[in-house]
Design a protein around this motif. Structure first.
Motif, mmCIF file in Angstrom:
data_model
loop_
_atom_site.group_PDB
_atom_site.id
_atom_site.type_symbol
_atom_site.label_atom_id
_atom_site.label_comp_id
_atom_site.label_asym_id
_atom_site.label_seq_id
_atom_site.Cartn_x
_atom_site.Cartn_y
_atom_site.Cartn_z
ATOM 1 N N GLU A 152 0.810 -1.208 0.000
ATOM 2 C CA GLU A 152 0.000 0.000 0.000
ATOM 3 C C GLU A 152 0.852 1.270 0.000
ATOM 4 O OE1 GLU A 152 -0.592 -1.855 4.186
ATOM 5 O OE2 GLU A 152 -0.244 -2.532 2.133
ATOM 6 N N ASP A 153 2.093 1.184 0.505
ATOM 7 C CA ASP A 153 2.983 2.344 0.438
ATOM 8 C C ASP A 153 3.345 2.671 -1.005
ATOM 9 O OD1 ASP A 153 3.031 2.583 3.213
ATOM 10 O OD2 ASP A 153 4.684 1.167 3.408
ATOM 11 N N PHE A 183 -5.375 5.090 5.604
ATOM 12 C CA PHE A 183 -5.804 3.832 6.203
ATOM 13 C C PHE A 183 -6.596 2.985 5.223
ATOM 14 C CE2 PHE A 183 -9.236 1.482 8.328
ATOM 15 C CZ PHE A 183 -8.481 0.577 9.069
ATOM 16 N N PHE A 184 -7.415 3.628 4.389
ATOM 17 C CA PHE A 184 -8.281 2.836 3.509
ATOM 18 C C PHE A 184 -7.466 2.037 2.496
ATOM 19 C CE2 PHE A 184 -7.748 6.666 0.975
ATOM 20 C CZ PHE A 184 -7.694 6.188 -0.328
ATOM 21 N N LEU A 185 -6.273 2.542 2.114
ATOM 22 C CA LEU A 185 -5.419 1.764 1.217
ATOM 23 C C LEU A 185 -4.882 0.526 1.921
ATOM 24 C CD1 LEU A 185 -3.343 4.445 -0.740
ATOM 25 C CD2 LEU A 185 -5.301 3.109 -1.532
ATOM 26 N N SER A 186 -4.499 0.692 3.196
ATOM 27 C CA SER A 186 -4.041 -0.462 3.967
ATOM 28 C C SER A 186 -5.151 -1.487 4.105
ATOM 29 C CB SER A 186 -3.556 -0.014 5.354
ATOM 30 O OG SER A 186 -2.493 0.904 5.245
ATOM 31 N N THR A 231 -2.010 -5.951 3.320
ATOM 32 C CA THR A 231 -0.721 -6.628 3.345
ATOM 33 C C THR A 231 -0.578 -7.447 4.613
ATOM 34 O OG1 THR A 231 0.270 -4.812 2.118
ATOM 35 C CG2 THR A 231 1.778 -6.315 3.230
ATOM 36 N N PRO A 232 -0.321 -8.756 4.525
ATOM 37 C CA PRO A 232 -0.153 -9.571 5.730
ATOM 38 C C PRO A 232 1.122 -9.218 6.485
ATOM 39 C CG PRO A 232 0.379 -10.847 3.783
ATOM 40 C CD PRO A 232 -0.177 -9.545 3.298
ATOM 41 N N ARG A 233 1.205 -9.673 7.737
ATOM 42 C CA ARG A 233 2.371 -9.350 8.574
ATOM 43 C C ARG A 233 3.651 -9.900 7.959
ATOM 44 N NH1 ARG A 233 4.797 -11.418 13.520
ATOM 45 N NH2 ARG A 233 5.615 -9.686 14.725
ATOM 46 N N THR A 240 3.760 -5.912 13.826
ATOM 47 C CA THR A 240 2.390 -5.597 14.231
ATOM 48 C C THR A 240 2.384 -4.252 14.926
ATOM 49 O OG1 THR A 240 2.741 -6.738 16.324
ATOM 50 C CG2 THR A 240 1.760 -8.004 14.524
ATOM 51 N N GLY A 241 1.267 -3.564 14.845
ATOM 52 C CA GLY A 241 1.176 -2.262 15.497
ATOM 53 C C GLY A 241 1.172 -1.110 14.535
ATOM 54 N N GLY A 242 1.099 -1.398 13.226
ATOM 55 C CA GLY A 242 0.886 -0.319 12.270
ATOM 56 C C GLY A 242 2.131 0.056 11.520
ATOM 57 N N GLU A 243 2.906 0.994 12.030
ATOM 58 C CA GLU A 243 4.014 1.545 11.288
ATOM 59 C C GLU A 243 5.197 0.591 11.310
ATOM 60 O OE1 GLU A 243 3.971 4.205 9.462
ATOM 61 O OE2 GLU A 243 1.880 4.473 9.992
#
Length: 275
Positions: free
Chosen positions: A101-102, A219-222, A227-229, A242-245
């Protein structure tokens, strides 16, 4: 009984192993360009024109197709090659683009920024040429600048000549001047400026000015990409905490209970060197 696959299946398998964005976007760009320049598909259906975007049934496909239509003749090969080359370098282990998504957000930002320049800068104050109806030269320049910003101090190849990596975008502009592509130079300069604004908002301002990221991935792109962990790829694996960034790599300690020492030792406070 032989189970060996034929040449066609091997080519398809090799294509599937290529980076996702690079393979799909460059393939679509090449196929669409061939269809347009052989008059199988009308080229006027894929060019950018703002009037068609805001009509009753908006032709919104013109935004991506105007960035993917290559130049004619040899441009179909060279533009497709550079498009694949720089997109794949963003996908393969680039720490600034840890998630799909980035990359998608980067492409959206570049496209919208270049279109905005086209509608408000080149249309009313044309420099050498403009307005434009295709933008692939600006997109390739933006990708080139972003990729080589991470390779500063290294050597890159421009055609067959080794040059400092950070000079490649400017050499591309100079080659357009020498090879008679003067009309594309404002578009290339625009792509360079847009890529620099991305670099400023995502890296320079947060790291050197201590500010917050000015261009965070929506957020909507994520949510859409999901994208899985741990993303398994045929060309490598990408790990996303995990935890976003994504982790910045600035901390080197381990969380309690995660290290090699027993948990009760970890609560004893900092160690002291003897002697």
């Amino acid at each position: 009984m032989s189970t060996q696959s034929g040449p066609g299946e091997q080519l398809v398998d090799m294509w599937r192993r290529l980076p996702l964005f690079a393979r799909n976007i460059s393939t679509f760009s090449f196929v669409m360009s061939v269809l347009c320049y052989t008059n199988i598909v009308s080229i006027y259906r894929v060019l950018w024109h703002v009037d068609y975007i805001f009509k009753f049934v908006p032709e919104i496909w013109r935004l991506p197709t105007s960035f993917l239509l290559t130049r004619p003749d040899w441009g179909m090969l060279f533009d497709t090659y550079f498009l694949y080359k720089y997109l794949s370098e963003l996908e393969k282990g680039n720490p600034r683009f840890p998630k799909l998504e980035d990359i998608l957000w980067y492409l959206i930002y570049v496209a919208l920024s270049i279109v905005t320049l086209n509608e408000f800068a080149w249309r009313f104050t044309p420099i050498l040429s403009g307005p434009y109806y295709t933008f692939i030269s600006g997109l390739i320049m933006a990708l080139c600048y972003t990729v080589h910003q991470d390779q500063r101090g290294q050597m890159a190849t421009f055609f067959v000549f080794p040059v400092p990596a950070q000079l490649v975008p400017y050499l591309m502009i100079a080659s357009s001047l020498v090879m008679g592509g003067v009309d594309a130079i404002p578009l290339q300069i625009g792509g360079l400026l847009v890529a620099h604004s991305w670099d400023f908002g995502r890296r320079l301002w947060p790291e050197f000015a201590g500010g917050r990221c000015l261009l965070p991935t929506p957020f909507f792109l994520s949510y859409l990409v999901g994208t899985p962990r741990v993303l398994k790829r045929d060309y490598g694996s990408a790990y996303h905490p995990t935890g976003g960034e994504p982790s910045t790599g600035r901390t080197t300690g381990m969380a309690p209970g995660r290290g090699p020492l027993p948990a009760e030792w970890e609560s004893r406070g900092p160690g002291r060197r003897l002697g």
